[in-house]
Design an enzyme around this catalytic site. Structure first.
Site, PDB file in Angstrom:
ATOM      1  N   LYS A  53       0.780  -1.093   0.047  1.00  0.00           N
ATOM      2  CA  LYS A  53      -0.068   0.072  -0.078  1.00  0.00           C
ATOM      3  C   LYS A  53       0.921   1.362  -0.139  1.00  0.00           C
ATOM      4  CE  LYS A  53      -3.698  -2.398   2.280  1.00  0.00           C
ATOM      5  NZ  LYS A  53      -4.704  -3.003   3.430  1.00  0.00           N
ATOM      6  N   GLN A  97      -4.660  -1.774   9.555  1.00  0.00           N
ATOM      7  CA  GLN A  97      -4.589  -3.013   8.828  1.00  0.00           C
ATOM      8  C   GLN A  97      -5.236  -4.231   9.909  1.00  0.00           C
ATOM      9  OE1 GLN A  97      -3.714  -3.595   5.880  1.00  0.00           O
ATOM     10  NE2 GLN A  97      -4.032  -5.538   6.046  1.00  0.00           N
ATOM     11  N   ASP A 120     -11.153   2.588   3.947  1.00  0.00           N
ATOM     12  CA  ASP A 120     -11.622   0.851   3.658  1.00  0.00           C
ATOM     13  C   ASP A 120     -13.062   0.630   3.717  1.00  0.00           C
ATOM     14  OD1 ASP A 120      -9.521  -0.796   3.665  1.00  0.00           O
ATOM     15  OD2 ASP A 120      -9.201  -0.694   5.814  1.00  0.00           O
TER      16      ASP A 120
HETATM   17  N1  GUN Z   1      -6.666  -7.028   5.917  1.00  0.00           N
HETATM   18  C1  GUN Z   1      -7.213  -7.903   4.880  1.00  0.00           C
HETATM   19  N2  GUN Z   1      -7.682  -7.158   3.800  1.00  0.00           N
HETATM   20  C2  GUN Z   1      -7.994  -5.978   4.559  1.00  0.00           C
HETATM   21  C3  GUN Z   1      -8.171  -4.712   3.888  1.00  0.00           C
HETATM   22  O1  GUN Z   1      -8.805  -4.488   2.838  1.00  0.00           O
HETATM   23  N3  GUN Z   1      -8.123  -3.357   4.681  1.00  0.00           N
HETATM   24  C4  GUN Z   1      -7.602  -3.529   5.976  1.00  0.00           C
HETATM   25  N4  GUN Z   1      -7.567  -2.681   6.992  1.00  0.00           N
HETATM   26  N5  GUN Z   1      -7.269  -4.763   6.391  1.00  0.00           N
HETATM   27  C5  GUN Z   1      -7.137  -5.788   5.805  1.00  0.00           C
END
Ligand code: GUN
Length: 290
Positions: A53, A97, A120
């Site tokens: 990211k 995350q 998100d």
């Molecule tokens: N963990 C697995 N997929 C995601 C996601 O799309 N966003 C976040 N914040 N954590 C994750």
């Protein structure tokens, strides 16, 4: 004839370029789109996602504010950090995350994020707005799946879509989004309580596997010519690899590609789209400030 393999990497690059152009326009007006990325602990998969990211943010000309907390961090510490980021005008998006360590409530943490910064799309307000079809941040993986279908020219209008898995991040939102008027699919959501699964999946013109079970979708579950979208990212131990593992999807790729019309590979299918759609959400969060 074997299925057309959907190249998620190249479609993701196109989306990321779109984000880069929009971010450049914002920078021209003195706004640097900024996403705060919070990682608690040292889960290897999470570290790899967060690194991806941050790399994508830099490439799109945006700021990634990288915040790492130890596994031992308390819930109060995380909540107060989120409170500060909510108030910080130079931060447009906040991403925590997941998963979080078991002593921290994911629900309380997600709910603490200002919905205007919830890139998100996990906040209950975002989810409610999505269900109502109001403008909101759409979760990145489901949105990436929709974009893949659209960019590939797969017809969704009036088609029968089956989603495997009811997770809050993928299956549940996808079932809602596929039924939106502009997509217009007829949706069936299958889960661990579903009986006669094969009977249902064999009716799917679009089959989306998001159940987290490697290779669960076999060729005999597929309608010939169907579009098969594999959201699974399962780490399978493999001593022959330098990393010690390989990635496997929820679909038995080799067998299913002989029967499907389209199929996404793992890796290189849905995965790259998740990050690309996140870039668009961050730009959009920053554009609100213009
Ligand atoms: N963990 C697995 N997929 C995601 C996601 O799309 N966003 C976040 N914040 N954590 C994750």
């Amino acid at each position: 004839m074997p299925a057309i393999i959907i190249d998620g990497r190249s479609i993701a690059l196109k989306v990321r370029e779109e984000a880069r152009v929009r971010a450049a326009a914002l920078r021209g007006r003195g706004i640097i789109p900024c996403l705060a990325v919070i990682l608690v602990g040292e889960d290897p998969a999470s570290i790899s996602y967060v690194t991806g990211k941050e790399k994508a943010l830099a490439e799109a000309g945006m700021e990634g504010r990288d915040i790492r907390l130890p596994e031992s961090a308390g819930e109060g510490e995380l909540l107060s950090l989120i409170g500060k980021l909510n108030e910080d005008k130079s931060v447009h998006g906040i991403l925590v995350q997941l998963p979080l360590p078991p002593h921290i409530s994911e629900d309380r943490v997600i709910t603490a994020i200002d919905p205007a910064k919830d890139v998100d799309g996990f906040h209950p307000v975002s989810v409610g707005n999505m269900v109502l079809g109001r403008r909101c941040f759409i979760p990145c993986t489901p949105n990436g799946v929709l974009r893949l279908l659209r960019e590939t020219g797969i017809n969704t209008q009036g088609s029968r879509a089956v989603v495997l898995g009811r997770s809050a991040i993928v299956g549940k939102p996808l079932s809602i989004l596929l039924a939106r008027r502009e997509v217009n699919a007829t949706v069936t959501l299958c889960h661990t309580g579903t009986k006669n699964l094969g009977e249902i999946t064999r009716q799917a013109e679009i089959l989306i596997a998001a159940c987290g079970k490697p290779g669960m979708v076999s060729a005999d579950m597929i309608k010939p010519g169907a579009a098969v979208i594999d959201v699974g990212v399962n780490r399978i131990s493999d001593p022959s690899k330098k990393s010690g593992f390989r990635l496997a999807g929820d679909v038995d790729f080799r067998a299913v590609r002989e029967k499907a019309g389209w199929i996404t590979p793992v890796p290189g299918g849905v995965g790259p789209m998740t990050i690309a759609m996140l870039m668009l959400n961050v730009v959009e969060a920053a554009e609100v400030w213009v």
